[in-house]
Scaffold this motif. Sequence first.
Motif, mmCIF file in Angstrom:
data_model
loop_
_atom_site.group_PDB
_atom_site.id
_atom_site.type_symbol
_atom_site.label_atom_id
_atom_site.label_comp_id
_atom_site.label_asym_id
_atom_site.label_seq_id
_atom_site.Cartn_x
_atom_site.Cartn_y
_atom_site.Cartn_z
ATOM 1 N N PRO A 1 0.797 -1.232 0.000
ATOM 2 C CA PRO A 1 0.000 0.000 0.000
ATOM 3 C C PRO A 1 0.830 1.283 0.000
ATOM 4 O O PRO A 1 0.312 2.344 -0.297
ATOM 5 C CB PRO A 1 -0.821 -0.118 1.290
ATOM 6 N N SER A 2 2.118 1.179 0.328
ATOM 7 C CA SER A 2 3.004 2.337 0.328
ATOM 8 C C SER A 2 4.433 1.832 0.215
ATOM 9 O O SER A 2 4.713 0.657 0.508
ATOM 10 C CB SER A 2 2.848 3.138 1.627
ATOM 11 N N PRO A 3 5.382 2.686 -0.200
ATOM 12 C CA PRO A 3 6.784 2.250 -0.248
ATOM 13 C C PRO A 3 7.300 1.776 1.106
ATOM 14 O O PRO A 3 8.004 0.767 1.192
ATOM 15 C CB PRO A 3 7.526 3.507 -0.723
ATOM 16 N N THR A 4 6.921 2.480 2.166
ATOM 17 C CA THR A 4 7.375 2.092 3.506
ATOM 18 C C THR A 4 6.837 0.720 3.896
ATOM 19 O O THR A 4 7.566 -0.117 4.445
ATOM 20 C CB THR A 4 6.943 3.144 4.537
ATOM 21 N N ALA A 5 5.560 0.474 3.611
ATOM 22 C CA ALA A 5 4.986 -0.844 3.888
ATOM 23 C C ALA A 5 5.667 -1.918 3.051
ATOM 24 O O ALA A 5 5.881 -3.040 3.516
ATOM 25 C CB ALA A 5 3.484 -0.830 3.613
ATOM 26 N N GLY A 6 6.028 -1.578 1.822
ATOM 27 C CA GLY A 6 6.726 -2.531 0.963
ATOM 28 C C GLY A 6 8.070 -2.945 1.521
ATOM 29 O O GLY A 6 8.451 -4.118 1.445
ATOM 30 N N VAL A 7 8.789 -1.994 2.083
ATOM 31 C CA VAL A 7 10.083 -2.307 2.698
ATOM 32 C C VAL A 7 9.897 -3.333 3.813
ATOM 33 O O VAL A 7 10.712 -4.235 4.010
ATOM 34 C CB VAL A 7 10.745 -1.025 3.236
ATOM 35 N N ASN B 1 7.076 -5.444 4.103
ATOM 36 C CA ASN B 1 6.333 -6.629 3.684
ATOM 37 C C ASN B 1 7.054 -7.524 2.681
ATOM 38 O O ASN B 1 6.736 -8.715 2.578
ATOM 39 C CB ASN B 1 4.988 -6.226 3.078
ATOM 40 N N LEU B 2 8.005 -6.976 1.926
ATOM 41 C CA LEU B 2 8.620 -7.752 0.860
ATOM 42 C C LEU B 2 9.642 -8.767 1.366
ATOM 43 O O LEU B 2 9.921 -9.761 0.687
ATOM 44 C CB LEU B 2 9.285 -6.821 -0.160
ATOM 45 N N LEU B 3 10.206 -8.540 2.528
ATOM 46 C CA LEU B 3 11.207 -9.461 3.050
ATOM 47 C C LEU B 3 10.568 -10.806 3.399
ATOM 48 O O LEU B 3 9.592 -10.867 4.143
ATOM 49 C CB LEU B 3 11.884 -8.878 4.291
#
Length: 289
Positions: free
Chosen positions: A134-140, A142-144
């Motif tokens: 939902p956001s770049p920060t959340a991606g950082v 959630n992606l790991l």
Amino acid sequence: MVRSRRAKPEEIDLAIVGPGRLGQALGRLLAQRGLRIRFVGARRLSAARRAVRFIGAGKPVVLTNPALAAARVILITTSDAAIEPVARSLAGLARDWHGRVVLHTSGALSSAVLDPLKERGAAVGSLHPFQTIPSPTAGVRNLLGCFWGIEGDAAALRMARRLIGTLAGHSFRLRPERKILYHAAAFLACPTVVTLMEHSAKLLRRSGVPAKLVRPMLAPFVRETAQNFAELGARQALTGPAVRGDWMTVRQHLAALHWASPQVISVYQALVRQMLRIAGRRPPRGLLG
């Protein structure tokens, strides 16, 4: 051709093209793990500069800059509709793309959309995280360690697996011709759940639950449901009056929805029908429309 020997992280230099939420998150994570983000390309230089500030690495460039073709790996993280025109534009930046890998991150489109680059020698493929960003920060965050669907040329698959491994992720092969089913599955399990949670939140507030408690209540409730599904499977994880055959309560639900949220009735009925198929039960005639 891309060499198949195992490369050290610093030997991989990347360009991020179309740095939206996923592109920024990927760029930041890969940079933090020692990969060289060489360029960050966007239609507008201002957008590329903003992305570079978040990623913490890379030179901001516009998509027409020939320097993009110098990167060993290009990650196209644009919207699905933009991938094909971006691929055509990139293909025009250099005549020979041998030795380069181009990957897009669409969950719906196969690597065939990158044919303009493949025709000039690039190895092409796709990698898509089965995760919400939902956001770049959340991606950082959630992606790991998440799961990634991949497909494409052999060299592109090797590179995709290497990048995913850098993020401690898990990869699996997708059938390109049926990739849209994979994307539809992701759609059913994510934004539709958010939609149902929002309708649930509205009913909770109308029932008298303080608004400030609604989302904190729903989050662990849904998390536990997902965990039950993972551990037990659908049939055992199902709970509620329909699964128990408590048709009086189902009728009361429907009556309450008629005055509180009539737009949800058809959704409720459709979901209960599918729920009962999984549970191996049949509702009374006429109950679900």
